[in-house]
Design an enzyme around this catalytic site. Structure first.
Site, PDB file in Angstrom:
ATOM      1  N   HIS A  72     -59.274  17.483 -14.049  1.00  0.00           N
ATOM      2  CA  HIS A  72     -58.069  16.718 -14.441  1.00  0.00           C
ATOM      3  C   HIS A  72     -57.980  15.481 -13.700  1.00  0.00           C
ATOM      4  O   HIS A  72     -57.635  15.759 -12.258  1.00  0.00           O
ATOM      5  CB  HIS A  72     -56.898  17.413 -14.482  1.00  0.00           C
ATOM      6  N   TYR A 201     -45.234  17.817 -17.475  1.00  0.00           N
ATOM      7  CA  TYR A 201     -44.071  18.621 -16.534  1.00  0.00           C
ATOM      8  C   TYR A 201     -42.948  17.717 -17.412  1.00  0.00           C
ATOM      9  O   TYR A 201     -42.786  16.407 -17.454  1.00  0.00           O
ATOM     10  CB  TYR A 201     -43.982  18.011 -15.244  1.00  0.00           C
ATOM     11  N   PRO A 293     -43.588  27.292  -8.058  1.00  0.00           N
ATOM     12  CA  PRO A 293     -44.611  26.810  -8.575  1.00  0.00           C
ATOM     13  C   PRO A 293     -44.770  25.311  -9.079  1.00  0.00           C
ATOM     14  O   PRO A 293     -45.747  24.814  -9.520  1.00  0.00           O
ATOM     15  CB  PRO A 293     -44.611  27.927  -9.852  1.00  0.00           C
ATOM     16  N   LYS A 297     -48.769  24.742  -5.702  1.00  0.00           N
ATOM     17  CA  LYS A 297     -49.402  24.772  -4.211  1.00  0.00           C
ATOM     18  C   LYS A 297     -49.519  26.154  -3.716  1.00  0.00           C
ATOM     19  O   LYS A 297     -50.097  26.187  -2.529  1.00  0.00           O
ATOM     20  CB  LYS A 297     -48.157  24.006  -3.346  1.00  0.00           C
ATOM     21  N   TYR A 385     -49.881  15.699  -4.872  1.00  0.00           N
ATOM     22  CA  TYR A 385     -50.154  16.768  -6.195  1.00  0.00           C
ATOM     23  C   TYR A 385     -51.609  17.233  -5.732  1.00  0.00           C
ATOM     24  O   TYR A 385     -51.969  18.299  -6.054  1.00  0.00           O
ATOM     25  CB  TYR A 385     -50.075  16.283  -7.509  1.00  0.00           C
TER      26      TYR A 385
HETATM   27  P1  RFL Z   1     -50.988  37.585  -3.572  1.00  0.00           P
HETATM   28  O1  RFL Z   1     -51.604  37.122  -4.544  1.00  0.00           O
HETATM   29  O2  RFL Z   1     -49.358  38.069  -3.783  1.00  0.00           O
HETATM   30  O3  RFL Z   1     -51.795  39.095  -3.154  1.00  0.00           O
HETATM   31  C1  RFL Z   1     -51.040  40.173  -2.187  1.00  0.00           C
HETATM   32  C2  RFL Z   1     -51.808  41.604  -2.444  1.00  0.00           C
HETATM   33  O4  RFL Z   1     -51.359  42.134  -1.470  1.00  0.00           O
HETATM   34  C3  RFL Z   1     -51.239  43.470  -2.018  1.00  0.00           C
HETATM   35  N1  RFL Z   1     -50.259  44.317  -1.362  1.00  0.00           N
HETATM   36  C4  RFL Z   1     -50.319  45.145  -0.422  1.00  0.00           C
HETATM   37  N2  RFL Z   1     -51.833  45.799  -0.036  1.00  0.00           N
HETATM   38  C5  RFL Z   1     -51.637  46.694   1.085  1.00  0.00           C
HETATM   39  N3  RFL Z   1     -50.621  47.390   1.307  1.00  0.00           N
HETATM   40  C6  RFL Z   1     -49.374  46.676   1.243  1.00  0.00           C
HETATM   41  N4  RFL Z   1     -48.168  47.406   1.785  1.00  0.00           N
HETATM   42  C7  RFL Z   1     -49.267  45.701   0.293  1.00  0.00           C
HETATM   43  N5  RFL Z   1     -48.048  44.902  -0.340  1.00  0.00           N
HETATM   44  C8  RFL Z   1     -48.793  44.067  -1.030  1.00  0.00           C
HETATM   45  C9  RFL Z   1     -50.548  43.008  -3.489  1.00  0.00           C
HETATM   46  O5  RFL Z   1     -50.766  44.188  -4.260  1.00  0.00           O
HETATM   47  C10 RFL Z   1     -51.487  41.816  -3.758  1.00  0.00           C
HETATM   48  O6  RFL Z   1     -52.784  42.297  -4.553  1.00  0.00           O
HETATM   49  O7  RFL Z   1     -50.721  36.825  -2.257  1.00  0.00           O
HETATM   50  P2  RFL Z   1     -51.805  35.887  -1.825  1.00  0.00           P
HETATM   51  O8  RFL Z   1     -53.238  36.529  -1.708  1.00  0.00           O
HETATM   52  O9  RFL Z   1     -51.431  35.190  -0.514  1.00  0.00           O
HETATM   53  O10 RFL Z   1     -52.000  34.639  -2.779  1.00  0.00           O
HETATM   54  C11 RFL Z   1     -50.752  33.863  -3.141  1.00  0.00           C
HETATM   55  C12 RFL Z   1     -50.886  33.321  -4.608  1.00  0.00           C
HETATM   56  O11 RFL Z   1     -50.986  34.606  -5.471  1.00  0.00           O
HETATM   57  C13 RFL Z   1     -49.826  32.629  -4.613  1.00  0.00           C
HETATM   58  O12 RFL Z   1     -49.311  31.609  -3.870  1.00  0.00           O
HETATM   59  C14 RFL Z   1     -49.823  31.686  -6.380  1.00  0.00           C
HETATM   60  O13 RFL Z   1     -50.076  32.498  -7.234  1.00  0.00           O
HETATM   61  C15 RFL Z   1     -48.618  30.773  -6.684  1.00  0.00           C
HETATM   62  N6  RFL Z   1     -48.665  30.114  -7.830  1.00  0.00           N
HETATM   63  C16 RFL Z   1     -49.298  28.930  -8.008  1.00  0.00           C
HETATM   64  N7  RFL Z   1     -50.043  28.582  -6.875  1.00  0.00           N
HETATM   65  C17 RFL Z   1     -50.945  27.283  -6.873  1.00  0.00           C
HETATM   66  O14 RFL Z   1     -51.565  26.940  -6.080  1.00  0.00           O
HETATM   67  N8  RFL Z   1     -51.120  26.763  -8.359  1.00  0.00           N
HETATM   68  C18 RFL Z   1     -50.514  27.117  -9.198  1.00  0.00           C
HETATM   69  O15 RFL Z   1     -50.673  26.623 -10.505  1.00  0.00           O
HETATM   70  C19 RFL Z   1     -49.375  28.128  -9.230  1.00  0.00           C
HETATM   71  N9  RFL Z   1     -48.816  28.537 -10.178  1.00  0.00           N
HETATM   72  C20 RFL Z   1     -48.027  30.423  -8.860  1.00  0.00           C
HETATM   73  C21 RFL Z   1     -47.979  29.882 -10.158  1.00  0.00           C
HETATM   74  C22 RFL Z   1     -47.116  31.785  -8.866  1.00  0.00           C
HETATM   75  C23 RFL Z   1     -46.392  32.227  -9.937  1.00  0.00           C
HETATM   76  N10 RFL Z   1     -45.591  33.459  -9.746  1.00  0.00           N
HETATM   77  C24 RFL Z   1     -45.798  34.416 -10.641  1.00  0.00           C
HETATM   78  C25 RFL Z   1     -44.929  33.464  -8.436  1.00  0.00           C
HETATM   79  C26 RFL Z   1     -47.437  30.196 -11.191  1.00  0.00           C
HETATM   80  C27 RFL Z   1     -46.360  31.379 -11.318  1.00  0.00           C
HETATM   81  C28 RFL Z   1     -45.783  31.484 -12.350  1.00  0.00           C
HETATM   82  C1  PHB Z   2     -50.148  27.268 -14.385  1.00  0.00           C
HETATM   83  O1  PHB Z   2     -51.212  26.604 -15.188  1.00  0.00           O
HETATM   84  O2  PHB Z   2     -49.924  28.366 -14.431  1.00  0.00           O
HETATM   85  C2  PHB Z   2     -49.518  26.361 -13.632  1.00  0.00           C
HETATM   86  C3  PHB Z   2     -49.865  24.780 -13.566  1.00  0.00           C
HETATM   87  C4  PHB Z   2     -49.049  24.151 -12.687  1.00  0.00           C
HETATM   88  C5  PHB Z   2     -48.012  24.442 -12.127  1.00  0.00           C
HETATM   89  C6  PHB Z   2     -47.403  25.759 -12.206  1.00  0.00           C
HETATM   90  C7  PHB Z   2     -48.411  26.735 -12.908  1.00  0.00           C
HETATM   91  O3  PHB Z   2     -47.342  23.397 -11.123  1.00  0.00           O
END
Ligand code: RFL
Ligand code: PHB
Length: 392
Positions: A72, A201, A293, A297, A385
């Site tokens: 993008h 957005y 989110p 980041k 971004y």
């Molecule tokens: P995770 O993915 O939470 O993984 C952690 C893992 O540890 C396990 N765990 C354990 N394992 C052993 N013993 C324990 N006691 C444990 N407790 C937990 C868990 O089961 C899990 O498998 O953390 P990690 O690896 O640091 O990754 C971080 C990302 O997942 C997170 O920052 C992103 O998803 C955030 N996020 C976004 N980030 C972006 O860069 N771009 C995006 O577009 C974006 N969109 C989002 C997002 C997060 C969202 N939510 C649901 C919070 C959109 C959403 C809606």
């Molecule tokens: C997504 O596609 O899940 C998404 C994209 C951009 C954001 C957050 C989530 O800022």
């Protein structure tokens, strides 16, 4: 059982760290609380910065990403019923982002780990960290009814916000900073083509909305909702009606709806813990920090932490130098705070807050107007971004 680095958590942080270390000949074992299918079922991030794409390429897990990732060059900001394009590529001298779901990143890393024959314990129960401040750190857990002790040189706490790693550090050692936002995001995944080629957005009087995607045939949409709403309260029809109301009329008309294949609510929070190291335990990703989110980041910060941690561990084993490990926390936190600032700012700019008042509303509107009409303000937004550069 013994390994060099015990990794807690098989989310993107833990899997990417394991992959980079394994490619450098550093033995590691991952201990994960959930099953592999459960980890793959969590629909989360969608946008990868170029530095994250480069790290995945350097880790040898970018074959599918190169074919299926959508590059993008810009995104749109919608307010007052009008869309305004932020041309990231032109504003940053050629930088872009890649839309490729966290689920796919995780799947690619899981496949690479399986092919490499490296050990992962899924569905580990009662995971506990011991002697993290001493010289004999170890991890204990139960797996398929059997008790295990994993001795190691270092522990990487990659177990997310609710994990055991951060909780194992004495409370008086850590300083935490937190802001909980008074709303959440209701997200829907649907097998319909995205309404727009680029993300939209939208700031609307009824609340924020985001049009995103996973591929040319799968879309991801979000709407701001009250924090205490439950996803089950929202029928698909109610979601689509509300989303349409928050978009400009051309986009609302073009929206292709269908049965949701996933629907969930995420709370919005800013959280940073300092330092990100205690003795032989190193925190990475969501275990150390959470961003709302809006700035996309979270996953990208997890990847930059892993870059700094893997480089430090490689330096330690190759050159017996503690420099990288000693600087790990400070190096990560500089980038973490900048991304936290950007994520907070973009959230404040695009969401409706319950007690903003008319003055606050006017100021928000003036900032949006300034942002899309000032090349300097647009460039600052685009620079953040696409992602700030990694240090050294
Ligand atoms: P995770 O993915 O939470 O993984 C952690 C893992 O540890 C396990 N765990 C354990 N394992 C052993 N013993 C324990 N006691 C444990 N407790 C937990 C868990 O089961 C899990 O498998 O953390 P990690 O690896 O640091 O990754 C971080 C990302 O997942 C997170 O920052 C992103 O998803 C955030 N996020 C976004 N980030 C972006 O860069 N771009 C995006 O577009 C974006 N969109 C989002 C997002 C997060 C969202 N939510 C649901 C919070 C959109 C959403 C809606
Ligand atoms: C997504 O596609 O899940 C998404 C994209 C951009 C954001 C957050 C989530 O800022």
């Amino acid at each position: 059982m013994r390994t060099q680095v015990a990794i807690i958590g098989a989310g993107p942080s833990g899997l990417l760290l394991g992959q980079i270390l394994a490619r450098s000949g550093i033995d590691n074992v991952i201990v994960e609380r959930q099953s592999g299918d459960y980890v793959l079922g969590r629909i989360r991030a969608g946008v990868l910065e170029q530095t994250t794409v480069d790290l995945l390429a350097a880790a040898g897990v970018d074959q599918r990403l190169r074919h299926e990732g959508l590059v993008h060059d810009g995104f749109e900001l919608c307010f007052d019923g009008q869309r305004h394009r932020i041309d990231m590529k032109a504003l940053t001298g050629g930088k872009t982002v890649t839309v490729y779901g966290q689920t796919e990143v995780t799947r690619d890393l899981m496949d690479a780990r399986r092919e490499g024959g490296h050990t992962t314990f899924y569905e580990a129960k009662d995971v506990q960290l011991h002697d993290i401040a001493g010289n004999k750190p170890h991890v204990t857990f139960t797996h398929q009814g059997e008790h295990h002790t994993l001795d190691c040189d270092f522990i990487a706490g990659c177990d997310g916000f609710h994990g055991v790693s951060r909780a194992s550090i004495p409370a008086d050692v850590l300083k935490t900073f937190e802001r909980v936002y008074p709303f959440g995001w209701l997200g829907v995944l649907v097998d319909r083509p995205p309404v727009s080629e680029e993300l939209i957005y939208s700031n609307h009087a009824r609340g924020f909305a985001l049009c995103s995607m996973r591929s040319h045939s799968r879309s991801r949409y979000y709407i701001q909702c009250p924090s205490d709403d439950k996803a089950e309260q929202w029928s698909d029809d109610a979601f689509w009606d509300e989303l349409r109301k928050r978009l400009d009329s051309a986009t609302a008309q073009a929206l292709q709806t269908g049965p949701s294949i996933e629907k969930s609510i995420a709370p919005l929070r800013s959280f940073v813990t300092e330092p990100m190291r205690h003795g032989r335990l190193f925190l990475a990703g969501d275990a150390a920090h959470i961003v709302p989110p809006t700035g996309a980041k979270g996953l990208n910060l997890a990847a930059s932490d892993v870059h700094y941690l893997s480089s430090a561990l490689i330096e330690h084993y190759a050159e017996h130098s503690p420099a990288g490990l000693d600087h790990y926390s400070a190096r990560c936190l500089r980038r973490v705070w900048k991304a936290s600032r950007f994520s907070w700012w973009f959230t404040s700019l695009t969401h409706r807050f319950p007690d903003t008042g008319e003055m606050g509303q006017q100021l928000q509107h003036a900032e949006l107007d300034y942002l899309v009409n000032s090349p300097a303000a647009s460039a600052a937004m685009a620079e953040n971004y696409v992602g700030l550069p990694l240090e050294g």
